[in-house]
Scaffold this active site. Structure first.
Site, mmCIF file in Angstrom:
data_model
loop_
_atom_site.group_PDB
_atom_site.id
_atom_site.type_symbol
_atom_site.label_atom_id
_atom_site.label_comp_id
_atom_site.label_asym_id
_atom_site.label_seq_id
_atom_site.Cartn_x
_atom_site.Cartn_y
_atom_site.Cartn_z
ATOM 1 N N CYS A 190 44.325 32.592 42.725
ATOM 2 C CA CYS A 190 43.347 33.648 42.549
ATOM 3 C C CYS A 190 44.147 34.879 42.109
ATOM 4 O O CYS A 190 43.759 35.995 42.672
ATOM 5 C CB CYS A 190 42.746 33.929 43.772
ATOM 6 S SG CYS A 190 41.577 32.636 44.412
ATOM 7 N N ASP A 244 46.491 46.196 50.006
ATOM 8 C CA ASP A 244 46.121 44.864 50.467
ATOM 9 C C ASP A 244 47.051 44.431 51.337
ATOM 10 O O ASP A 244 48.038 43.984 50.670
ATOM 11 C CB ASP A 244 45.466 44.211 49.213
ATOM 12 C CG ASP A 244 45.387 42.815 49.419
ATOM 13 O OD1 ASP A 244 45.384 42.244 50.621
ATOM 14 O OD2 ASP A 244 45.146 42.051 48.403
ATOM 15 N N LYS A 275 44.659 34.626 58.343
ATOM 16 C CA LYS A 275 45.866 34.274 57.895
ATOM 17 C C LYS A 275 47.052 34.487 58.987
ATOM 18 O O LYS A 275 48.011 34.759 58.658
ATOM 19 C CB LYS A 275 46.325 35.208 56.658
ATOM 20 C CG LYS A 275 45.283 34.764 55.472
ATOM 21 C CD LYS A 275 45.785 35.479 54.114
ATOM 22 C CE LYS A 275 44.793 35.389 53.022
ATOM 23 N NZ LYS A 275 44.614 33.999 52.528
ATOM 24 N N HIS A 283 45.866 40.107 43.944
ATOM 25 C CA HIS A 283 44.886 38.793 43.995
ATOM 26 C C HIS A 283 43.613 39.419 43.385
ATOM 27 O O HIS A 283 43.286 40.524 43.327
ATOM 28 C CB HIS A 283 44.762 38.788 45.638
ATOM 29 C CG HIS A 283 43.927 37.555 45.981
ATOM 30 N ND1 HIS A 283 42.544 37.731 45.865
ATOM 31 C CD2 HIS A 283 44.283 36.422 46.649
ATOM 32 C CE1 HIS A 283 42.258 36.554 46.420
ATOM 33 N NE2 HIS A 283 43.014 35.681 46.786
ATOM 34 N N GLN A 306 48.639 39.487 52.883
ATOM 35 C CA GLN A 306 49.929 38.612 53.069
ATOM 36 C C GLN A 306 50.984 39.139 53.863
ATOM 37 O O GLN A 306 52.174 38.803 54.125
ATOM 38 C CB GLN A 306 50.301 38.396 51.615
ATOM 39 C CG GLN A 306 49.309 37.293 50.800
ATOM 40 C CD GLN A 306 49.133 36.131 51.151
ATOM 41 O OE1 GLN A 306 50.033 35.464 52.114
ATOM 42 N NE2 GLN A 306 48.067 35.390 50.891
#
Lengths: 420, 157
Positions: free
Chosen positions: A378, A214, A240, A137, A217
């Site tokens: 993104c 990261d 999220k 991202h 997600q």
């Protein structure tokens, strides 16, 4: 005075009682886009908030709010205790070894910027190399480019296959004497690929290189254990994860955090201040300048309770069923191609519909009540890799149903027919 | 407004059979238009003789709304004076941002089929991009974008 986590709401072996879960999410019934039932399939962008989290936020504002770490009065002490308790929930959620390893930020982007600046600007020099992947991202690309610009470091990129899987041999070959850092996503937001981060971290550590993952997600959709992964930093967002916007988490190994200077200056991050010399607080306070998002952090704690009440393993198993069902069902839509066909995927389906621009798909699906994300997500380097300007993306959460997958398929089929 | 109607009445036809699509022989002005949000990327070429826009053509990659808007624009502008073309640009923009008076809208003739775009705020830029690009070409600017000062949503009037 937090409500106890509803741990045994659902029998562990039973299938998820999705209708009961959906009743916890007011927005799913309150909102009827264009007069249609809301089919919310943009969970990778942001998830919805269940009633217990909304109630927790409300209770904080109506009964507990004061600034933390400041007052000696009871209300401030209560707010401080609730805030610290929420951080310990986060610690337990990702199995961090030490509560000092949990830093409250404003979100994943902020978490990554913290590491890029506090670690990167301290330990990177001209000619040093930072490894990123093709699947990142922008939030895990641009901060590193900015630091590279300032320090003279170089960015190296792990390529990915046509299926959207990282090329691990190429990854190994990127390491050399100048490699200083690896920043890689756990799950691709654009394609859903679950990267084999545990192995990638082991590879980096063999070269003595620390790794940031990261997890924006991943954290909402699977059990994350930072000690089992061995990662040095792990970043994720509250919104999220059925929590609020404006709060995120950075996990960092204590011995690394202790070597890092502060990223932002201000109140609450100091030991003493004079105009001649300021000394900084210990970790994590050193990285939490100013008043943190107290209410949002406490609500994030409640969101974690809620998710753990259902069980991350059960959430992952149910979402895998949705993914498999959706992948099969979407194959029947004329001209539809799924972009990202990795063997290990989270419940994200990125699609292109022959000759129909994703934005046209998104507009028309919206008028059937189906909310999907369209665009480059993104992640422009991912789009460039696949030679497409954009995709339409459906991303699922545990409150989505098989009937909603059917609604998506019906809407896309109608759109495909309209354009044929 | 149901966008299906808009798509069915006009957009699908122009998307499938865009008018004046491709390069323009003897073009005198050319500009590039980019909408970074969705990746719409088009070129508009015009041939101006004296004060008259003799011909307009466009090409590029875009969504159906952008392509249909560009296709209809080429027909609407052909044969007009530069001043009239500029006034169509302003009128179209006012219409899709919901700022046009009835009088202005009436002057747009067949282009009023795009009036419903004002109810699709995330798609206004798609419809306006060809017109911005035409405006840039008329001014002999090299490029147009839908961002910053050129953002239709950011501008007054």
């Amino acid at each position: 005075m937090n409500a106890p986590a509803p741990l045994e709401r659902h029998a562990p072996a039973a299938r998820l009682d999705v209708e009961r879960i959906r009743a916890d999410f007011p927005i799913l019934t309150n909102v009827r886009p264009h007069g249609k039932p809301l089919v919310y399939l943009d969970n990778a962008a942001s998830s919805q908030m269940p009633r217990p989290v909304i109630d927790r936020w409300l209770r904080y504002q109506t009964h507990e709010h004061a600034n933390i770490h400041r007052g000696v009065y009871q209300l401030s002490e209560l707010a401080t205790a609730e805030y610290e308790a929420a951080k310990r929930r986060v610690q337990r959620f990702i199995n961090a070894a030490d509560e000092h390893e949990i830093i409250v930020t404003s979100g994943t982007t902020d978490s990554i910027n913290l590491v890029a600046n506090a670690w990167g600007r301290t330990f990177l020099a001209a000619g040093d190399e930072v490894i990123l992947s093709q699947l990142e991202h922008h939030a895990n690309i641009v901060p590193w480019q900015m630091v590279a610009e300032a320090t003279g470091a170089r960015i190296r990129v792990i390529p990915c296959s046509d299926a959207g899987e990282l090329d691990l041999d190429a990854y190994e070959r990127l390491f050399n004497a100048r490699t200083r850092f690896v920043a890689v996503t756990h799950v691709s937001n654009a394609l859903g690929t679950v990267n084999p981060v545990a192995g990638m971290i082991a590879t980096a550590h063999r070269h003595g290189v620390p790794v940031l993952v990261d997890g924006a997600q991943a954290a909402p959709h699977m059990k994350v254990d930072v000690q089992a992964l061995g990662c040095d930093f792990y970043a994720f967002s509250g919104h999220k994860l059925c929590g609020p916007t404006g709060v995120g988490i950075l996990y960092g190994k204590r011995q690394l955090l202790e070597k890092m200077p502060p990223y932002r200056g201000g109140g609450d991050m100091i030991r003493s201040v004079t105009f001649e010399k300021t000394t900084y607080a210990d970790v994590p306070a050193r990285f939490e300048a100013g008043t943190p998002p107290i209410a949002a952090a406490i609500a994030l704690g409640a969101a974690i309770d809620y998710l753990e009440g259902i069980g991350m393993e059960r959430i992952a198993a149910y979402e895998r069923e949705l993914l498999e069902y959706g992948t099969r069902a979407l194959a029947a839509v004329p001209g539809l191609r799924i972009v990202g066909t990795a063997r290990e995927k989270a419940a994200v389906i990125s699609m292109v519909l022959a000759d129909v621009h994703p934005h046209d798909v998104g507009t028309l699906a919206d008028h059937d009540g189906v909310a999907i994300r369209t665009g480059h997500h993104c992640a422009q380097p991912v789009m460039q890799r696949f030679g497409i300007p954009a995709t339409a993306r459906a991303s699922f959460a545990f409150y989505n149903t098989f009937a909603e997958v059917d609604a998506l398929v019906a809407s896309l089929t109608k759109i495909a027919r309209m354009f044929s | 407004m149901d966008p299906k109607q808009l798509y069915q009445e006009v957009i699908l036809d122009h998307n499938k059979k865009p008018r004046n699509y491709g390069k323009l022989a003897g073009a005198t002005h050319r500009a590039e238009g980019l909408n970074p949000l969705c990746g719409d990327h088009i070129w508009v070429e015009i041939k101006v003789a004296g004060d008259t826009v003799d011909a307009v053509a466009f090409e590029g990659q875009s969504c159906a709304i952008c392509k249909a808007s560009a296709s209809m624009m080429t027909g609407a502008v052909k044969g007009r004076s530069v001043g009239e073309a500029e006034s169509l640009v302003a009128g179209f923009r006012a219409m899709v941002t919901g700022k046009a008076s009835d009088e202005e809208t009436k002057r747009l003739g067949r282009l009023t089929v795009f009036a419903g775009i004002k109810d699709l705020p995330s798609r206004v830029k798609c419809a306006v991009l060809p017109w911005h690009t035409l405006h840039a070409a008329l001014r002999r600017d090299a490029s147009a974008t839908t961002e910053g000062d050129a953002d239709p949503a950011a501008q007054a009037g």
